[in-house]
Design a protein around this motif. Structure first.
Motif, PDB file in Angstrom:
ATOM      1  N   VAL A   1      12.731  -0.394  -1.913  1.00 18.40           N
ATOM      2  CA  VAL A   1      11.306  -0.654  -1.677  1.00 18.40           C
ATOM      3  C   VAL A   1      10.956  -0.595  -0.199  1.00 18.40           C
ATOM      4  O   VAL A   1       9.815  -0.271   0.167  1.00 18.40           O
ATOM      5  CB  VAL A   1      10.868  -2.014  -2.261  1.00 18.40           C
ATOM      6  N   ARG A   2      11.917  -0.895   0.653  1.00 17.61           N
ATOM      7  CA  ARG A   2      11.620  -0.923   2.088  1.00 17.61           C
ATOM      8  C   ARG A   2      11.813   0.443   2.745  1.00 17.61           C
ATOM      9  O   ARG A   2      11.099   0.780   3.693  1.00 17.61           O
ATOM     10  CB  ARG A   2      12.485  -1.980   2.777  1.00 17.61           C
ATOM     11  N   ASP A   3      12.768   1.223   2.257  1.00 23.30           N
ATOM     12  CA  ASP A   3      13.030   2.528   2.868  1.00 23.30           C
ATOM     13  C   ASP A   3      12.110   3.623   2.348  1.00 23.30           C
ATOM     14  O   ASP A   3      11.925   4.640   3.019  1.00 23.30           O
ATOM     15  CB  ASP A   3      14.488   2.942   2.632  1.00 23.30           C
TER      16      ASP A   3
ATOM     17  N   TRP B   1       5.713  -1.306   0.553  1.00 23.29           N
ATOM     18  CA  TRP B   1       6.028  -2.657   0.090  1.00 23.29           C
ATOM     19  C   TRP B   1       5.073  -3.704   0.652  1.00 23.29           C
ATOM     20  O   TRP B   1       4.608  -4.596  -0.058  1.00 23.29           O
ATOM     21  CB  TRP B   1       7.471  -2.966   0.453  1.00 23.29           C
ATOM     22  N   ASP B   2       4.763  -3.607   1.926  1.00 19.18           N
ATOM     23  CA  ASP B   2       3.927  -4.620   2.568  1.00 19.18           C
ATOM     24  C   ASP B   2       2.467  -4.549   2.134  1.00 19.18           C
ATOM     25  O   ASP B   2       1.688  -5.454   2.458  1.00 19.18           O
ATOM     26  CB  ASP B   2       4.008  -4.479   4.093  1.00 19.18           C
ATOM     27  N   ASP B   3       2.089  -3.500   1.423  1.00 17.25           N
ATOM     28  CA  ASP B   3       0.732  -3.392   0.899  1.00 17.25           C
ATOM     29  C   ASP B   3       0.536  -4.273  -0.332  1.00 17.25           C
ATOM     30  O   ASP B   3      -0.583  -4.635  -0.674  1.00 17.25           O
ATOM     31  CB  ASP B   3       0.442  -1.928   0.558  1.00 17.25           C
ATOM     32  N   LEU B   4       1.627  -4.634  -0.998  1.00 15.33           N
ATOM     33  CA  LEU B   4       1.539  -5.519  -2.154  1.00 15.33           C
ATOM     34  C   LEU B   4       1.088  -6.906  -1.705  1.00 15.33           C
ATOM     35  O   LEU B   4       1.471  -7.371  -0.628  1.00 15.33           O
ATOM     36  CB  LEU B   4       2.898  -5.622  -2.844  1.00 15.33           C
ATOM     37  N   PHE B   5       0.284  -7.579  -2.532  1.00 16.63           N
ATOM     38  CA  PHE B   5      -0.110  -8.944  -2.210  1.00 16.63           C
ATOM     39  C   PHE B   5       1.140  -9.808  -2.062  1.00 16.63           C
ATOM     40  O   PHE B   5       2.132  -9.633  -2.776  1.00 16.63           O
ATOM     41  CB  PHE B   5      -1.032  -9.516  -3.281  1.00 16.63           C
TER      42      PHE B   5
END
Length: 427
Positions: free
Chosen positions: A120-122, A128-132
């Motif tokens: 999810v990070r790569d 990933w950081d767009d998810l609440f």
């Protein structure tokens, strides 16, 4: 939240408890594809949700002939986690399964469950950081990501406008205090014929998570920062429990639901004036009932609690084959399309900026506050630890005893604290 026919958190916690009983069971960590090489995805959706999901899967299959998915209904309420564990034992788990957030901490301990942290990070396209934040936290155990958000919800205040008008009470505002909430509930109450508020008081997680919102609103927390001790037997915890005692026992303004979910029917019939509930109950409110949705009342904050669920991936092959589909399904445009069909809340912040998002709010006006809550008032989460089901059971018993007038707030909290400390010490 709920899937289709209404998956309850009480059922989720009961199922999560079975993890400890089956931890020693075998089963290979592989598997994940169904018949004909298709990627098997278990879900519990029925009705509009099932139709919407199957429609999207059919579109994916038409556009990806070499990466087909097979959507399999896992029975919803009928033992999702138990079926997952049985599939582990048999050595044939699906590639993906929709699981309650409360199940993830136990599943993370199983070799079949895939660590998705680097995935999810790569994968820059996934964002990933767009998810609440609530969804990210629900999918993370001990700093590692073991799932991706399938659904994110939260509690808000739903109130009957007609009853407020008849009682001469101003509608709740986003700055409403506990005192104003208690006063309104008392004024809305008329003996045993009408109650100001409803509270699920069966001792389950349905009982606990409303108390946790109160605890956080008063500035308290469930556990100590290191997670080794109970922290709810505090001044904040006592204030939260005292409010429940005063409203239920002194004011008699609270309808105590036994877990049979009658509170929505009573809200429809005008016998309950306010609910603390989520978007899943809005569809059950009759069209002739004029209602409003507002942030929960507050003390130090207006904190609410989210109950995200996750898609969990099993097996190396499952991860390789399923990730492209999950990434597509949870992309902003596709998920908003699903939300438009089902009324589910957005799981991504970027969904709120899409050109079609205003159509979502127009179609589901009651969801606007729930969406705002995700950004403003979902600031804490239940701990994603394997002991949580037992902690919830202990705290649920304490809350239940106070609401029934069988224990005083301080005594109930002290008893629960001792039990929880013992649970954590035994881990």
């Amino acid at each position: 939240m709920t899937q289709g026919s209404g998956l309850s958190r009480r059922a989720a916690l009961t199922l999560a408890a079975t993890l400890a009983l089956t931890a020693a069971c075998g089963g290979s960590p592989g598997g994940g594809s169904g018949g004909g090489g298709k990627v098997t995805v278990w879900h519990g959706y029925t009705d509009k949700e099932g139709e919407a999901l199957n429609k999207l899967a059919a579109r994916w299959n038409s556009e990806h002939p070499d990466n087909q998915v097979e959507m399999v209904f896992n029975g919803g309420n009928d033992g999702v986690l138990q079926k997952t564990l049985a599939a582990f034992v048999a050595g044939n788990p699906p590639a993906v399964s929709y699981e309650f957030g409360s199940s993830l901490s136990g599943l993370a301990e199983r070799p079949q469950t895939q660590d998705l942290t680097s995935t999810v990070r790569d994968d820059k396209d996934f964002k990933w950081d767009d998810l609440f934040a609530a969804g990210r936290e629900a999918a993370t155990v001990d700093g590692k990501v073991y799932g991706v958000p399938a659904l994110v919800d939260n509690l808000s205040l739903v109130y009957n406008k007609k009853l407020f008008d008849e009682a001469g009470i101003a509608y709740p505002t986003e700055t409403w205090t506990w005192e104003e909430f208690r006063s309104a509930a008392a004024k809305l109450t008329a003996g045993s014929d009408r109650f100001g508020w409803a509270y699920v008081n069966d001792g389950s997680e349905d009982t606990v998570w409303r108390y946790l919102a109160l605890l956080w609103q008063a500035g308290g927390d469930l556990l100590s920062p290191d997670g080794k001790k109970a922290a709810f037997d505090s001044e904040a915890g006592k204030q939260a429990m005292q409010l429940l005692h005063d409203m239920a026992v002194e004011d008699k303004s609270v309808y105590l639901d036994t877990g049979d979910q009658q509170y929505v029917n009573l809200f429809n019939s005008g016998r309950v004036g306010m609910l603390w509930t989520g978007p899943w109950d809005l569809g059950g409110i009759n069209e002739d009932v004029s209602y409003g949705v507002q942030f929960l009342p507050g003390k130090v904050t207006h904190a609410t609690i989210a109950g995200p669920d996750t898609f969990v991936v099993f097996g190396d092959k499952g991860k390789a084959d399923a990730w492209p589909f999950l990434k597509w399904l949870l992309s902003p445009e596709i998920h908003l399309e699903f939300a438009m069909e089902t009324g589910h809340l957005p799981i991504r912040q970027s969904e709120l900026s899409l050109p079609d998002y205003p159509k979502f709010e127009e179609k589901f006006p009651g969801n606007k506050v729930f969406v705002e809550n995700l950004a403003k008032n979902v600031t804490k989460a239940r701990p994603n630890i394997s002991q949580y089901p037992k902690i919830s059971q202990s705290l649920g018993t304490a809350v239940q005893s106070v609401l029934l007038g069988q224990a005083q707030p301080a005594d109930a909290l002290a008893t629960a604290r001792a039990e929880v400390d013992e649970i954590l010490a035994g881990s």
